[in-house]
Design a protein around this motif. Structure first.
Motif, PDB file in Angstrom:
ATOM      1  N   ASP A 232      49.814  53.043  37.461  1.00 16.09           N
ATOM      2  CA  ASP A 232      48.625  53.749  37.951  1.00 16.09           C
ATOM      3  C   ASP A 232      48.443  55.090  37.259  1.00 16.09           C
ATOM      4  O   ASP A 232      47.318  55.491  36.932  1.00 16.09           O
ATOM      5  CB  ASP A 232      48.713  53.947  39.467  1.00 16.09           C
ATOM      6  CG  ASP A 232      48.522  52.645  40.236  1.00 16.09           C
ATOM      7  OD1 ASP A 232      47.955  51.694  39.644  1.00 16.09           O
ATOM      8  OD2 ASP A 232      48.956  52.570  41.405  1.00 16.09           O
ATOM      9  N   LYS A 235      47.081  54.389  33.745  1.00 19.52           N
ATOM     10  CA  LYS A 235      45.671  54.011  33.761  1.00 19.52           C
ATOM     11  C   LYS A 235      44.767  55.189  34.082  1.00 19.52           C
ATOM     12  O   LYS A 235      43.636  55.270  33.588  1.00 19.52           O
ATOM     13  CB  LYS A 235      45.446  52.882  34.772  1.00 19.52           C
ATOM     14  CG  LYS A 235      46.033  51.544  34.327  1.00 19.52           C
ATOM     15  CD  LYS A 235      45.559  50.393  35.192  1.00 19.52           C
ATOM     16  CE  LYS A 235      46.118  50.447  36.595  1.00 19.52           C
ATOM     17  NZ  LYS A 235      45.675  49.282  37.414  1.00 19.52           N
ATOM     18  N   PHE A 432      51.187  46.439  36.589  1.00 17.93           N
ATOM     19  CA  PHE A 432      49.780  46.530  36.202  1.00 17.93           C
ATOM     20  C   PHE A 432      48.923  45.486  36.922  1.00 17.93           C
ATOM     21  O   PHE A 432      47.698  45.561  36.870  1.00 17.93           O
ATOM     22  CB  PHE A 432      49.636  46.357  34.692  1.00 17.93           C
ATOM     23  CG  PHE A 432      49.958  47.588  33.903  1.00 17.93           C
ATOM     24  CD1 PHE A 432      48.973  48.534  33.637  1.00 17.93           C
ATOM     25  CD2 PHE A 432      51.244  47.825  33.439  1.00 17.93           C
ATOM     26  CE1 PHE A 432      49.266  49.679  32.912  1.00 17.93           C
ATOM     27  CE2 PHE A 432      51.546  48.973  32.719  1.00 17.93           C
ATOM     28  CZ  PHE A 432      50.548  49.910  32.458  1.00 17.93           C
ATOM     29  N   GLY A 433      49.567  44.513  37.535  1.00 17.23           N
ATOM     30  CA  GLY A 433      48.816  43.485  38.247  1.00 17.23           C
ATOM     31  C   GLY A 433      48.224  42.422  37.346  1.00 17.23           C
ATOM     32  O   GLY A 433      47.317  41.687  37.758  1.00 17.23           O
ATOM     33  N   VAL A 434      48.722  42.315  36.107  1.00 18.30           N
ATOM     34  CA  VAL A 434      48.175  41.315  35.190  1.00 18.30           C
ATOM     35  C   VAL A 434      48.777  39.946  35.504  1.00 18.30           C
ATOM     36  O   VAL A 434      49.893  39.832  36.017  1.00 18.30           O
ATOM     37  CB  VAL A 434      48.445  41.689  33.717  1.00 18.30           C
ATOM     38  CG1 VAL A 434      47.778  43.022  33.387  1.00 18.30           C
ATOM     39  CG2 VAL A 434      49.935  41.754  33.424  1.00 18.30           C
ATOM     40  N   THR A 435      48.025  38.914  35.197  1.00 21.33           N
ATOM     41  CA  THR A 435      48.476  37.551  35.444  1.00 21.33           C
ATOM     42  C   THR A 435      49.543  37.150  34.432  1.00 21.33           C
ATOM     43  O   THR A 435      49.403  37.401  33.230  1.00 21.33           O
ATOM     44  CB  THR A 435      47.299  36.564  35.366  1.00 21.33           C
ATOM     45  OG1 THR A 435      46.321  36.933  36.336  1.00 21.33           O
ATOM     46  CG2 THR A 435      47.755  35.136  35.623  1.00 21.33           C
ATOM     47  N   GLU A 449      41.854  40.806  26.520  1.00 23.36           N
ATOM     48  CA  GLU A 449      41.842  41.524  27.783  1.00 23.36           C
ATOM     49  C   GLU A 449      42.489  40.672  28.868  1.00 23.36           C
ATOM     50  O   GLU A 449      42.295  39.457  28.933  1.00 23.36           O
ATOM     51  CB  GLU A 449      40.413  41.890  28.201  1.00 23.36           C
ATOM     52  CG  GLU A 449      40.355  42.897  29.344  1.00 23.36           C
ATOM     53  CD  GLU A 449      38.970  43.488  29.548  1.00 23.36           C
ATOM     54  OE1 GLU A 449      38.858  44.493  30.263  1.00 23.36           O
ATOM     55  OE2 GLU A 449      38.006  42.939  28.993  1.00 23.36           O
ATOM     56  N   THR A 450      43.253  41.309  29.730  1.00 21.36           N
ATOM     57  CA  THR A 450      43.889  40.620  30.849  1.00 21.36           C
ATOM     58  C   THR A 450      42.898  40.510  31.997  1.00 21.36           C
ATOM     59  O   THR A 450      41.728  40.869  31.877  1.00 21.36           O
ATOM     60  CB  THR A 450      45.138  41.383  31.303  1.00 21.36           C
ATOM     61  OG1 THR A 450      44.733  42.629  31.891  1.00 21.36           O
ATOM     62  CG2 THR A 450      46.080  41.650  30.133  1.00 21.36           C
ATOM     63  N   ASN A 451      43.387  40.044  33.132  1.00 21.10           N
ATOM     64  CA  ASN A 451      42.546  39.978  34.321  1.00 21.10           C
ATOM     65  C   ASN A 451      42.244  41.352  34.901  1.00 21.10           C
ATOM     66  O   ASN A 451      41.360  41.498  35.749  1.00 21.10           O
ATOM     67  CB  ASN A 451      43.225  39.125  35.399  1.00 21.10           C
ATOM     68  CG  ASN A 451      44.591  39.665  35.792  1.00 21.10           C
ATOM     69  OD1 ASN A 451      45.506  39.709  34.969  1.00 21.10           O
ATOM     70  ND2 ASN A 451      44.738  40.080  37.044  1.00 21.10           N
ATOM     71  N   VAL A 452      42.948  42.373  34.434  1.00 26.87           N
ATOM     72  CA  VAL A 452      42.713  43.750  34.882  1.00 26.87           C
ATOM     73  C   VAL A 452      41.819  44.439  33.852  1.00 26.87           C
ATOM     74  O   VAL A 452      42.229  44.601  32.691  1.00 26.87           O
ATOM     75  CB  VAL A 452      44.040  44.524  35.038  1.00 26.87           C
ATOM     76  CG1 VAL A 452      43.776  45.962  35.485  1.00 26.87           C
ATOM     77  CG2 VAL A 452      44.945  43.820  36.033  1.00 26.87           C
ATOM     78  N   VAL A 455      42.880  46.682  30.595  1.00 29.38           N
ATOM     79  CA  VAL A 455      44.286  46.453  30.252  1.00 29.38           C
ATOM     80  C   VAL A 455      44.353  45.218  29.347  1.00 29.38           C
ATOM     81  O   VAL A 455      43.923  44.130  29.741  1.00 29.38           O
ATOM     82  CB  VAL A 455      45.166  46.254  31.500  1.00 29.38           C
ATOM     83  CG1 VAL A 455      46.612  45.974  31.095  1.00 29.38           C
ATOM     84  CG2 VAL A 455      45.101  47.486  32.386  1.00 29.38           C
TER      85      VAL A 455
END
Length: 492
Positions: A232, A235, A432-435, A449-452, A455
């Motif tokens: 966080d 970002k 980061f919460g990425v898949t 690009e990821t799902n976030v 990011v």
């Protein structure tokens, strides 16, 4: 091309190397540059193909065919033949940010796809590439390129391997402010600590890093994202984040006795040796030393070969490398047609060194370790193995069958596990919460690009363990996507 008959007039020249018995006494690069006249002859061997497959850069059956970064190889071969080295350097840098890395450690899939290789030894592309960039540095043709303007946008790159460095280089030249975060105490990722000095001397990496710093890129070292700085926080500070964290989770043995003292993961061994060499020329005593020991490397790939070369320099008593597959054929087989990589037998630098010192190639083929036996103090004592036969099943797939009566006991006081990598270490991307899928960060091949939003991911973290050229290709591509993202003006 300037020499249409060059491929008929000149034979392929082997890279100049220190003799094995000399080079095992030092940790310097074993390969050196050929004379300019020889290199010009090698450039003349390029055939002016109607379709130069050497730079097509695709995957066939999971293996690279041609150069993944689409180096315009025939053009700089021709320029070298004509003695136009600076122009050749310009062509090389057009597609490749770091030829001094690829010219040393890339396995050169371009040569496997060389048209000349259909009938003759391929053009010596890798040797020519390395020579172009080395001559560029020697002649001060490579100077800092300071961006004239800055966009005001800030990008964080997590990981300083070839993908991260390529992304940082591209974005910096576009005028964005780039900060590269690295958890190790030196930048370079596996280039720095995963590849031994005798293949890639670290001053080569440091020279490029210093150049990138002069051009405006910031490097923050010994910083573990997720611990020292949270996702966080990162970002909040940057307009975009690129995860180039590699796929460094090593595979472990699930085998009786694998917890014995003296059993080590290969990359831990290589990293420790290189760090001790760089920190103190081994004076700190922190490197694992196998002098006088019987060493067995489990795993038949390049990392295993590097362990072999490292152990022989430490004066191991004996060194063997176990691989599960049969010995490769001496010539290209029908199931590996051109322009695929031929996947043929070669005597790697490490195996030359063991052969010169011990009188035999250290590789053992089609061998299965059944058990690691400990002594009464819990240290590794010996390995029990059995030979296997590779059989083609009725379903068209190969399987391995043990051969009764081929059991063998191998003395060992040090065992290095070099059976590959599972994928990413998950703690950072989870923050980061990425898949995550199949131990890789899921990111689109179209825009990375990821799902976030904001990011991105590239290199081994996205595609899995691969070649340095694929990493550079993805670093360049993700930079282009991040640049487009930043033009929209959206913040992470």
């Amino acid at each position: 091309m300037g020499k249409p008959t060059g491929f008929m007039e000149f034979k392929r020249a082997k890279t100049k190397e220190q003799p094995p018995l000399e080079r095992i006494s030092n940790w310097n690069e074993y390969a050196a540059r050929l004379p300019d006249e020889t290199l010009q002859e090698q450039g003349a061997r390029c055939m002016d193909c109607g379709t130069p497959f050497c730079h097509m850069g695709v995957e066939i059956r999971g293996a690279a065919a041609g150069c993944p970064i689409q180096n315009v190889i025939p053009e700089w071969n021709d320029l070298v033949y004509k003695g136009q080295w600076k122009e050749a350097l310009d062509r090389l840098h057009m597609t490749n940010n770091f030829p001094e890395f690829t010219g040393r450690v890339c396995p050169a899939p371009c040569e496997g796809s060389c048209t000349l290789a259909i009938t003759d030894p391929a053009v010596a592309i890798k040797s020519i590439e390395r020579s172009i960039i080395d001559k560029g540095f020697e002649n001060n043709w490579i100077l800092p390129r300071i961006p004239r303007t800055r966009t005001g946008r800030k990008v964080a790159v997590v990981g300083s391997g070839p993908a991260g460095l390529a992304a940082a280089d591209e974005l910096n030249q576009l005028g964005h402010s780039v900060t590269v975060y690295e958890r190790a105490d030196r930048p370079g990722g596996l280039l720095m600590y995963g590849i031994p000095n005798m293949k890639l001397e670290k001053n080569v990496i440091e020279r490029r890093i210093n150049l990138l710093r002069q051009e405006g890129i910031d490097f923050v070292l010994s910083t573990d994202i997720g611990k020292d700085i949270t996702a966080d926080e990162l970002k909040a500070q940057f307009d975009a984040v690129i995860l180039c964290i590699g796929a460094q989770k090593q595979r472990v043995l699930h085998l009786e006795g694998s917890d014995a003292q003296g059993v080590h993961l290969a990359m831990d061994y290589l990293t420790g040796v290189t760090k001790s060499l760089l920190d103190s020329d081994f004076e700190d005593g922190k490197a694992l030393n196998v002098a006088g020991k019987d060493v067995i490397v489990i795993g038949g790939g390049d990392t295993g070969a590097d362990c072999v070369a490292t152990a022989i320099r430490q004066k191991a008593r004996s060194v063997h490398q176990f691989g599960k597959h049969p010995e490769l054929p001496k010539t290209r087989q029908e199931d590996r047609p051109w322009p695929q990589d031929p996947n043929v037998y070669s005597l790697d630098y490490a195996y030359e060194e063991v052969e010169a010192t011990k009188g035999r190639d250290p590789r053992e083929y089609c061998i299965q370790t059944k058990e690691i036996v400990k002594d009464k103090n819990g240290r590794v004592k010996e390995l029990h193995t059995i030979q296997m036969e590779k059989i083609l099943g009725d379903d068209g797939f190969h399987f391995f069958k043990e051969i009764p009566g081929t059991e063998k006991v191998w003395p060992a006081q040090a065992v290095f596990v070099a059976i590959g990598f599972e994928g990413i270490e998950k703690s950072l991307p989870e923050q980061f919460g990425v898949t995550i899928s199949n131990n890789k960060i899921r990111a689109s091949i179209k825009d990375f690009e990821t799902n976030v939003p904001g990011v991105f991911a590239a290199g081994d973290a996205r595609r899995g363990q691969s070649l340095v050229v694929w990493a550079i290709k993805e670093g360049r591509a993700v930079a282009a996507s991040v640049d487009e993202f930043l033009k929209v003006g959206v913040k992470v």
